[in-house]
Design a protein around this motif. Sequence first.
Motif, short mmCIF file in Angstrom:
data_model
loop_
_atom_site.label_atom_id
_atom_site.label_comp_id
_atom_site.label_asym_id
_atom_site.label_seq_id
_atom_site.Cartn_x
_atom_site.Cartn_y
_atom_site.Cartn_z
N ILE A 37 0.52 -0.96 -0.24
CA ILE A 37 -0.40 0.26 -0.01
C ILE A 37 0.50 1.03 -0.14
O ILE A 37 1.26 1.79 -0.90
CB ILE A 37 -1.18 -0.26 1.38
N ILE A 38 1.98 0.92 0.97
CA ILE A 38 2.60 2.50 0.59
C ILE A 38 3.60 2.67 -0.37
O ILE A 38 3.64 3.97 -1.00
CB ILE A 38 4.14 2.44 1.95
N MET A 39 3.88 1.76 -0.89
CA MET A 39 4.20 1.58 -2.29
C MET A 39 4.04 1.92 -3.32
O MET A 39 3.45 2.75 -4.29
CB MET A 39 5.09 0.45 -2.36
N ALA A 40 2.47 1.44 -3.11
CA ALA A 40 1.35 2.25 -4.61
C ALA A 40 1.45 3.71 -4.70
O ALA A 40 0.67 4.46 -4.78
CB ALA A 40 -0.10 1.31 -4.14
N LEU A 41 0.75 3.92 -3.10
CA LEU A 41 0.93 5.63 -2.78
C LEU A 41 1.96 6.11 -3.38
O LEU A 41 1.88 7.09 -3.72
CB LEU A 41 0.74 6.12 -0.69
N LEU A 42 3.32 5.80 -2.53
CA LEU A 42 4.34 6.39 -3.01
C LEU A 42 4.34 6.50 -5.03
O LEU A 42 4.91 8.22 -5.16
CB LEU A 42 5.76 5.78 -3.22
N SER A 43 3.70 5.88 -5.09
CA SER A 43 3.78 5.34 -6.88
C SER A 43 2.87 6.72 -7.55
O SER A 43 3.10 7.21 -8.23
CB SER A 43 3.98 3.86 -7.73
N GLY A 44 1.42 6.17 -6.97
CA GLY A 44 0.42 7.09 -7.38
C GLY A 44 0.88 8.68 -7.09
O GLY A 44 0.49 9.23 -8.15
N PHE A 45 1.22 9.36 -5.69
CA PHE A 45 2.19 10.54 -5.33
C PHE A 45 2.81 11.00 -6.30
O PHE A 45 2.83 12.30 -6.69
CB PHE A 45 2.53 11.26 -3.96
N ALA A 46 4.20 10.01 -6.66
CA ALA A 46 5.17 10.20 -7.68
C ALA A 46 4.32 10.94 -8.96
O ALA A 46 4.56 11.59 -9.77
CB ALA A 46 5.96 9.79 -8.06
N GLY A 47 3.60 10.09 -9.77
CA GLY A 47 3.09 10.54 -10.60
C GLY A 47 1.64 11.40 -10.73
O GLY A 47 1.96 12.88 -11.58
N VAL A 48 1.20 11.58 -9.96
CA VAL A 48 -0.01 12.51 -9.48
C VAL A 48 1.25 13.88 -9.35
O VAL A 48 0.88 15.17 -10.45
CB VAL A 48 -0.63 12.39 -8.75
N TYR A 49 2.16 14.06 -8.73
CA TYR A 49 2.99 14.90 -8.36
C TYR A 49 3.83 15.68 -9.69
O TYR A 49 3.94 16.83 -9.94
CB TYR A 49 4.49 15.08 -7.64
N THR A 50 4.19 14.64 -10.75
CA THR A 50 4.84 15.12 -11.97
C THR A 50 3.61 15.59 -12.68
O THR A 50 4.23 16.98 -14.15
CB THR A 50 5.05 13.70 -12.48
N GLU A 51 2.45 15.25 -12.71
CA GLU A 51 1.82 16.06 -13.30
C GLU A 51 1.56 17.45 -13.02
O GLU A 51 1.09 18.43 -14.22
CB GLU A 51 0.23 14.96 -13.87
N ALA A 52 1.37 17.36 -12.18
CA ALA A 52 1.27 18.84 -11.28
C ALA A 52 2.36 19.76 -11.48
O ALA A 52 1.63 20.35 -12.43
CB ALA A 52 1.08 18.46 -9.62
N ILE A 53 3.29 19.04 -11.59
CA ILE A 53 4.48 19.96 -11.80
C ILE A 53 4.82 21.10 -13.34
O ILE A 53 5.09 21.79 -13.57
CB ILE A 53 5.55 19.02 -11.37
N ILE A 54 4.17 19.51 -14.02
CA ILE A 54 4.51 20.12 -15.32
C ILE A 54 3.34 20.87 -16.43
O ILE A 54 3.42 21.64 -16.82
CB ILE A 54 4.30 18.18 -16.08
N LYS A 55 1.82 20.21 -15.11
CA LYS A 55 0.21 21.67 -15.56
C LYS A 55 0.70 22.86 -15.11
O LYS A 55 -0.30 23.71 -15.70
CB LYS A 55 -0.36 20.29 -15.52
N LYS A 56 1.72 22.71 -14.12
CA LYS A 56 2.01 24.39 -13.03
C LYS A 56 2.48 25.25 -14.58
O LYS A 56 2.10 26.20 -14.12
CB LYS A 56 2.78 23.56 -12.36
N ARG A 57 3.34 24.82 -15.21
CA ARG A 57 3.39 26.11 -16.50
C ARG A 57 3.38 24.95 -17.78
O ARG A 57 4.38 24.54 -18.18
CB ARG A 57 4.73 26.50 -16.43
#
Lengths: 353, 353
Positions: free
Chosen positions: A214-234
């Motif tokens: 579950i922790i690894m799923a959360l890490l993967s999910g968070f990394a993926g979502v955060y990457t999208e946030a970074i890319i779409k911020k600008r």
Amino acid sequence: MEYRRIKDQDKDEDALKDDVESLRGNSHSGSPKNVIPLGGISVDRSKWKRKSIVTLALTILTSSQAILIVWSKRAGKYEYSVTTANFLVEALKCALSLAALTRIWRIEGVTEDNRLTTTWDEVSVYPIPAALYLVKNLLQYYIFAYVDAPGYQILKNLNIISTGVLYRIILKKKLSEIQWIAFILLCAGCTTAQLNSNSDRVLQTPLQGWLMAIIMALLSGFAGVYTEAIIKKRPSRNINVQNFWLYVFGMAFNAIAILVQDFDAVMNKGFFNGYSLITVLMILNHALSGIAVSMVMKYADNIVKVYSTSVAMLLTAVVSVFLFRFHLSLAFFLGSTVVSISVYLHSIGKLQR
Amino acid sequence: MEYRRIKDQDKDEDALKDDVESLRGNSHSGSPKNVIPLGGISVDRSKWKRKSIVTLALTILTSSQAILIVWSKRAGKYEYSVTTANFLVEALKCALSLAALTRIWRIEGVTEDNRLTTTWDEVSVYPIPAALYLVKNLLQYYIFAYVDAPGYQILKNLNIISTGVLYRIILKKKLSEIQWIAFILLCAGCTTAQLNSNSDRVLQTPLQGWLMAIIMALLSGFAGVYTEAIIKKRPSRNINVQNFWLYVFGMAFNAIAILVQDFDAVMNKGFFNGYSLITVLMILNHALSGIAVSMVMKYADNIVKVYSTSVAMLLTAVVSVFLFRFHLSLAFFLGSTVVSISVYLHSIGKLQR
């Protein structure tokens, strides 16, 4: 971190979904360079076309990656170091991004959006996804104390659910009720398609194993979502610039991984020990699929990524029938049916949002 | 055959679904005895209550039937003749219907709707479902040349799809798109829940086996839908009268089955040879669940029947964990998830119809 720009992008994407809506005009103040009000329909159609192409590319590259992995296993065990291979994948992605940028600079010249130099403000968050993936990869070694490799493949389907949940929490994007149901079906369908005679053992995984998964799923999910946030911020920033910096940090963290996990082996046997043609092909494919993931983050979203990687898994199995004479199980047909229904429900769920 | 009354019944059922609608009044010319405009809400609520009770009864009785079957197999092989047992089931259902009618005659007196005597017009179609079931049961012996018992259990899930299709074609009742999707998920989920290590063999079933399974699914589906059509053609007719005649013909056709299949065994070993307590319990349970099916046909429909028998299968597995120390497989949890989603999608699909 501000997410106003992401919400403007959301309005952009909603416009993409319905050509009729686009007839009403597309003047959004937040992202002047992305949307040209003139010829609104043709711009939206080309955006939809781009979204489809990157999605298709990701699906095919994810599938070919899996096929190369199966091929390399059947051809015999190679002793190459996975951490060095991952480092080269990041380095290759970095180089490809730089090559793309060089071409763009020659054609368009260096602009505010495509210059490589950046501010601390912009780049301070770029290490975070790479760091999260590093932690996850390190945990991956420890989880095998509690679960075997096939069991781990099954538990990885939790990533689907974690991505959906974090997509809602962090990017604050709502999914309709039907889409949530479609997500659960996607997870169930993928897991079903992977069932084999050993699958029931995963039910005996001890609690620590489940928690780690579950922790690894959360890490993967968070990394993926955060990457999208970074890319779409600008959104107007050139994707190759954003990729370059993401991959620079990726290289750095993978270098750390080599030092932490494989230092002795690399020093003794050499960096490229055990490399073969298949290894090179895998690195190349992995790099291209990584860039495809970035493109999907830029022009689509994490939900599309999750669906396309799931469909890729089904595609891999079907291709394996012809390449490797796989036999598809009844569970595979049932799982594929459920995944197909999930894709369909997700698409009709969108209209009702 | 006229189906106008069935369409009036359909309007009745739509009124059942929404108490708010019932406030607008319920004067339907087609079925004056069923709906009393006075106190419209309380009549609808009691109808919904009755529908829920018969559905719950069918689910529990179907589940207990399966548990008795498992119990009888574990207790040892009994040599009772299945055809004689089926005959007794029909006879018992007949007797129970007659007993219920006797009670009603004492309370209400004999009326047009609850008198046992009938016209050829009404009763000429009653043999048809029983005849269809007889043909299906005879075919059942021959299909085992092409598929084994677990494979046959899997193929029986086609009954779900055939019931839905025939429900649409014969009773002309529309299901919404979401409900059709829910139906496919129900079939996939039930099959997934039944998966075991031998399941893949069903994929090697020869074409004749698949064709026979499809024909049997169509026979079962047609018999079920036709029974509902018969029962709902005269909605004011007392259900016990309709049951009595259906079961009289059931007894007749089962007697034919005994003569065709088991004559020698019955003549030599006796009608009740091999009977035990468990056999008696199974006959009793089977009779009660058959009456529950009739009630569901009268007060609900074939769709409810299909869903409740599917949920019963899941209930059986869960109870078996405690009674027989079954271990539930990962496939079972995945299949149950998909079935639960199917039930939910069916219910939200109704609102959009």
